[in-house]
Write a protein that holds these residues in place. Structure first.
Motif, PDB file in Angstrom:
ATOM      1  N   GLY A 120      -2.747  -5.665  18.811  1.00 14.73           N
ATOM      2  CA  GLY A 120      -2.158  -6.510  19.829  1.00 14.73           C
ATOM      3  C   GLY A 120      -1.185  -7.549  19.334  1.00 14.73           C
ATOM      4  O   GLY A 120      -0.679  -8.353  20.118  1.00 14.73           O
ATOM      5  N   GLY A 121      -0.901  -7.566  18.029  1.00 15.01           N
ATOM      6  CA  GLY A 121       0.005  -8.560  17.499  1.00 15.01           C
ATOM      7  C   GLY A 121       1.453  -8.292  17.860  1.00 15.01           C
ATOM      8  O   GLY A 121       1.848  -7.140  18.087  1.00 15.01           O
ATOM      9  N   LEU A 122       2.234  -9.347  17.900  1.00 14.37           N
ATOM     10  CA  LEU A 122       3.655  -9.211  18.174  1.00 14.37           C
ATOM     11  C   LEU A 122       4.349  -8.457  17.056  1.00 14.37           C
ATOM     12  O   LEU A 122       5.290  -7.690  17.292  1.00 14.37           O
ATOM     13  N   ASP A 123       3.912  -8.650  15.812  1.00 15.58           N
ATOM     14  CA  ASP A 123       4.460  -7.983  14.642  1.00 15.58           C
ATOM     15  C   ASP A 123       3.329  -7.683  13.677  1.00 15.58           C
ATOM     16  O   ASP A 123       2.316  -8.388  13.651  1.00 15.58           O
ATOM     17  N   THR A 124       3.518  -6.658  12.847  1.00 12.89           N
ATOM     18  CA  THR A 124       2.531  -6.358  11.817  1.00 12.89           C
ATOM     19  C   THR A 124       2.777  -7.148  10.546  1.00 12.89           C
ATOM     20  O   THR A 124       1.924  -7.187   9.659  1.00 12.89           O
ATOM     21  N   ALA A 125       3.949  -7.758  10.429  1.00 16.38           N
ATOM     22  CA  ALA A 125       4.289  -8.529   9.230  1.00 16.38           C
ATOM     23  C   ALA A 125       5.145  -9.721   9.624  1.00 16.38           C
ATOM     24  O   ALA A 125       5.693  -9.786  10.732  1.00 16.38           O
ATOM     25  N   PHE A 126       5.271 -10.655   8.689  1.00 21.19           N
ATOM     26  CA  PHE A 126       6.189 -11.774   8.832  1.00 21.19           C
ATOM     27  C   PHE A 126       7.438 -11.459   8.013  1.00 21.19           C
ATOM     28  O   PHE A 126       7.378 -10.801   6.977  1.00 21.19           O
ATOM     29  N   TRP A 127       8.582 -11.970   8.483  1.00 19.74           N
ATOM     30  CA  TRP A 127       9.856 -11.465   7.991  1.00 19.74           C
ATOM     31  C   TRP A 127      10.790 -12.576   7.519  1.00 19.74           C
ATOM     32  O   TRP A 127      10.689 -13.723   7.955  1.00 19.74           O
ATOM     33  N   ALA A 128      11.707 -12.174   6.668  1.00 14.18           N
ATOM     34  CA  ALA A 128      12.853 -13.006   6.297  1.00 14.18           C
ATOM     35  C   ALA A 128      13.999 -12.077   5.919  1.00 14.18           C
ATOM     36  O   ALA A 128      13.765 -11.012   5.327  1.00 14.18           O
ATOM     37  N   HIS A 159       0.851  -1.197   0.000  1.00 16.57           N
ATOM     38  CA  HIS A 159       0.000   0.000   0.000  1.00 16.57           C
ATOM     39  C   HIS A 159       0.886   1.246   0.000  1.00 16.57           C
ATOM     40  O   HIS A 159       1.901   1.295   0.712  1.00 16.57           O
ATOM     41  N   PRO A 160       0.534   2.273  -0.766  1.00 18.91           N
ATOM     42  CA  PRO A 160       1.434   3.431  -0.910  1.00 18.91           C
ATOM     43  C   PRO A 160       1.705   4.198   0.374  1.00 18.91           C
ATOM     44  O   PRO A 160       2.752   4.831   0.504  1.00 18.91           O
ATOM     45  N   THR A 161       0.802   4.152   1.341  1.00 19.73           N
ATOM     46  CA  THR A 161       1.054   4.874   2.602  1.00 19.73           C
ATOM     47  C   THR A 161       1.116   3.940   3.807  1.00 19.73           C
ATOM     48  O   THR A 161       1.890   4.180   4.729  1.00 19.73           O
ATOM     49  N   ARG A 162       0.330   2.869   3.805  1.00 21.76           N
ATOM     50  CA  ARG A 162       0.289   2.015   4.993  1.00 21.76           C
ATOM     51  C   ARG A 162       1.581   1.245   5.193  1.00 21.76           C
ATOM     52  O   ARG A 162       1.880   0.824   6.310  1.00 21.76           O
ATOM     53  N   ARG A 163       2.345   1.030   4.149  1.00 20.83           N
ATOM     54  CA  ARG A 163       3.627   0.341   4.318  1.00 20.83           C
ATOM     55  C   ARG A 163       4.499   1.089   5.333  1.00 20.83           C
ATOM     56  O   ARG A 163       5.029   0.498   6.264  1.00 20.83           O
ATOM     57  N   ALA A 164       4.630   2.396   5.142  1.00 22.28           N
ATOM     58  CA  ALA A 164       5.436   3.198   6.062  1.00 22.28           C
ATOM     59  C   ALA A 164       4.757   3.355   7.410  1.00 22.28           C
ATOM     60  O   ALA A 164       5.422   3.439   8.451  1.00 22.28           O
ATOM     61  N   GLU A 165       3.437   3.390   7.427  1.00 23.40           N
ATOM     62  CA  GLU A 165       2.700   3.609   8.675  1.00 23.40           C
ATOM     63  C   GLU A 165       2.683   2.365   9.566  1.00 23.40           C
ATOM     64  O   GLU A 165       2.741   2.486  10.802  1.00 23.40           O
ATOM     65  N   MET A 166       2.637   1.178   8.967  1.00 24.15           N
ATOM     66  CA  MET A 166       2.370  -0.024   9.736  1.00 24.15           C
ATOM     67  C   MET A 166       3.582  -0.922   9.946  1.00 24.15           C
ATOM     68  O   MET A 166       3.582  -1.750  10.863  1.00 24.15           O
ATOM     69  N   LEU A 167       4.620  -0.780   9.104  1.00 25.44           N
ATOM     70  CA  LEU A 167       5.814  -1.597   9.297  1.00 25.44           C
ATOM     71  C   LEU A 167       6.788  -0.881  10.218  1.00 25.44           C
ATOM     72  O   LEU A 167       6.761   0.349  10.344  1.00 25.44           O
ATOM     73  N   PRO A 168       7.674  -1.607  10.885  1.00 23.28           N
ATOM     74  CA  PRO A 168       8.647  -0.972  11.789  1.00 23.28           C
ATOM     75  C   PRO A 168       9.622  -0.092  11.025  1.00 23.28           C
ATOM     76  O   PRO A 168       9.784  -0.209   9.809  1.00 23.28           O
ATOM     77  N   GLN A 169      10.267   0.768  11.770  1.00 20.39           N
ATOM     78  CA  GLN A 169      11.255   1.680  11.182  1.00 20.39           C
ATOM     79  C   GLN A 169      12.668   1.148  11.411  1.00 20.39           C
ATOM     80  O   GLN A 169      12.938   0.540  12.437  1.00 20.39           O
TER      81      GLN A 169
END
Length: 575
Positions: A328-336, A288-298
């Motif tokens: 309430g999730g531990l993370d907003t995304a899954f990672w690798a 998403h053009p804005t939610r990526r920056a808003e919802m993923l960690p910095q």
């Protein structure tokens, strides 16, 4: 089966419309068709399969028919998730998954071309909590002959080029094992296994040569391409209509109920009605053009190895209709962790470092201080999480995967395959870094040389002793499975000392959304008052993860995705 939007009648209507043709979406369309519904599957991109087609397609579902004899039980699986997920997600959804999962898999295997198997050893990632098992929960699709798709084969999303060999030949972990054995004549027992591996390799090469005479890539499909191919064949046999390269502009509502969609496809615009329901399976918010920056960690991750279709556009429409995101999730995304290279055609290759290198002997990960900050043999999700955490105090994004000449020869490093040769282009492009000494390598990386030398010396002592007191590498069955079983005393620890030395840069890459739309146990999307929005369902990464942002085992996105696709289709059909 394959339709053009302009060919649909002005008053076109289906019982069920599924948006998104990844694994969860294709499964939802298939289950709805099995229930006797008239189904339309809509995909935003030109290919079917989504990120599933690029993945290993491991499907985590406890207590299916494939778990017989493992000693697992529903109570044990529930205990495992209770400890691994905790209060980061609701227990009711987990319970619904555990109850329905075996039925969903049984339905697929009994009534479609989708077939799974369980590997003899495929552990849960978090072995330290009660209820973890070594086998039986993680399923993989059987290889599939893509020729069965006929003219539909070009619709299937091709695999990531870096996961193929010889111009489009797919290989799975068994194939890789055979091919590597042929390149390691010094190993004990080589001649005993060389004949079997040679025959296997010869069959692969002969099949691929014939495929390339007929088309642009191989038709022997494994992993995610096999699952997507099997789903596509099953959809075709059930008469499901499919639209590709199609965008949804609006949800049509009447008295609060979702009754259809407004869609466009290269110009034409149509209203298509959904008599029973719309199922969202568009892959999440990540592009998403804005939610990526808003919802993923910095700092906001620059790279994702996932397929390009998950733009989050449908989330905008769902939120306008009253939906909300889970909390309430531990993370907003899954990672690798991922490494990045520019291909010859100018596109960017984003290579996920799942299991092939990080946990192998003689390979370590360090930050800018030249220090380890993570157990390299841990799951890819926890590895990337550790990058964010370490970066708060010491620059760790990117971090560096370091090995020596022996390590890269035996195990490769990212896109550099094992064998010890052909490094020229990787070095010239700056993907692979080389140094005659550790200090020289540190200089090319911008890493503290003294820190790197000290870290390697310390790890060499750990390798000799067979224990890693700093991070416990090699202390669980999951670690050891991803090491080198022929290496001792610890399959995950080995010395680094044979020059020259090598490294690749690693970045955290998001492989899927964990935060999604709140649903109930029937996969119905809920509004702010926890009331179902009539006619609207969400599955896959559009649904708020039942794992709460934790990643306890292989395939914990696809397993629930398929399960809640089954649940949604049955609920829509009145079960």
């Amino acid at each position: 089966m394959l339709q053009r939007l302009e060919s649909l009648a002005e008053d076109a209507a289906y019982d069920v419309i599924v948006l998104g043709a990844g694994g969860a979406g294709m499964a939802a369309a298939l289950f709805a068709a099995i229930e006797g519904q008239r189904v339309l599957l809509v995909e935003r991109t030109e290919f079917l399969g989504g990120t599933t087609a690029w993945s290993a397609a491991t499907t985590w579902v406890p207590n299916t028919q494939h778990a017989e004899g493992t000693g697992d039980s529903p109570d044990q699986a529930a205990s495992f998730l209770d400890h691994a997920v905790g209060n980061h997600a609701g227990a009711a959804l987990r319970q619904a998954f555990l109850e329905a999962g075996p039925q969903a898999i049984a339905c697929l295997e009994a009534q479609t071309d989708v077939k799974f198997r369980a590997r003899p050893l495929h552990p849960d990632y978090i072995q330290e909590v009660p209820g973890a098992v070594l086998r039986g929960r993680a399923l993989e699709p059987l290889p599939f002959d893509g020729r069965a798709l006929g003219e539909l084969f070009p619709l299937l999303r091709p695999p990531i080029p870096e996961f193929t060999v010889l111009g489009g030949m797919m290989v799975d972990r068994d194939d890789i094992g055979h091919l590597l054995r042929l390149r390691q004549p010094g190993k004990p027992g080589f001649w005993q296994s060389a004949w079997q591996s040679g025959r296997h390799a010869a069959r692969l090469l002969a099949r691929h040569a014939l495929d390339r005479l007929r088309g642009p890539r191989g038709t022997r499909l494994v992993m995610g391409n096999a699952l997507a191919g099997r789903l596509l064949l099953s959809l075709a046999r059930r008469g499901v209509d499919i639209l590709v390269s199609t965008r949804t502009e609006a949800l049509l509502r009447e008295a609060g109920r979702v009754i259809g969609l407004v869609m466009t496809q290269a110009g034409p615009r149509r209203q298509v009605m959904a008599r029973r329901g719309v199922i969202l399976a568009t892959g999440g918010f990540n592009r998403h053009p804005t939610r990526r920056a808003e919802m993923l960690p910095q700092p906001t991750p620059q790279f994702s190895p996932a397929a390009p279709g998950h733009t989050g556009e449908m989330h905008d429409l769902a939120l306008e209709a009253g939906a909300r995101y889970g909390e309430g999730g531990l993370d907003t995304a899954f990672w690798a962790p991922v490494s990045v290279r520019t291909r010859r055609d100018g596109s960017t290759a984003v290579f996920p470092h799942f299991v092939l290198d990080r946990g192998k002997p003689g390979i370590i990960a360090v930050n800018a201080a030249g220090r380890r900050f993570v157990n390299e043999a841990t799951s890819y999700h926890l590895f990337a999480r550790a990058m964010f955490q370490a970066h708060e105090t010491v620059p760790s994004i990117p971090c560096f995967l370091v090995t020596d000449a022996e390590g890269i020869r035996k195990y490769g490093l990212g896109m550099v395959r094992p064998g010890g040769g052909g490094f020229g282009s990787f070095l010239a492009e700056g993907y692979l870094h080389q140094g005659a000494t550790l200090a020289a390598l540190a200089g090319t990386l911008g890493v503290d040389a003294a820190g790197l030398e000290d870290t390697v010396a310390r790890m060499n002592r750990f390798a000799e002793a067979g224990e890693d007191p700093d991070f416990g590498r090699g202390s669980t069955a999951y670690h050891r499975v991803n090491g080198d079983a022929a290496h001792g005393p610890n399959p995950n620890l080995g010395p680094i000392g044979t020059p020259p030395f090598y490294a690749v840069k690693l970045w955290p890459g998001d492989i899927g959304a964990a935060t999604g739309l709140v649903t109930d146990t029937a996969a119905r999307v809920l509004d702010g008052a926890d009331r179902p929005i009539p006619g609207l369902y969400a599955v896959g990464n559009d649904m708020h993860s039942i794992m709460g942002g934790a990643y306890p085992g292989p395939g914990i996105t696809l397993g629930p995705g398929i399960t809640f696709a089954w649940i949604a289709a049955r609920h829509i059909s009145g079960h």
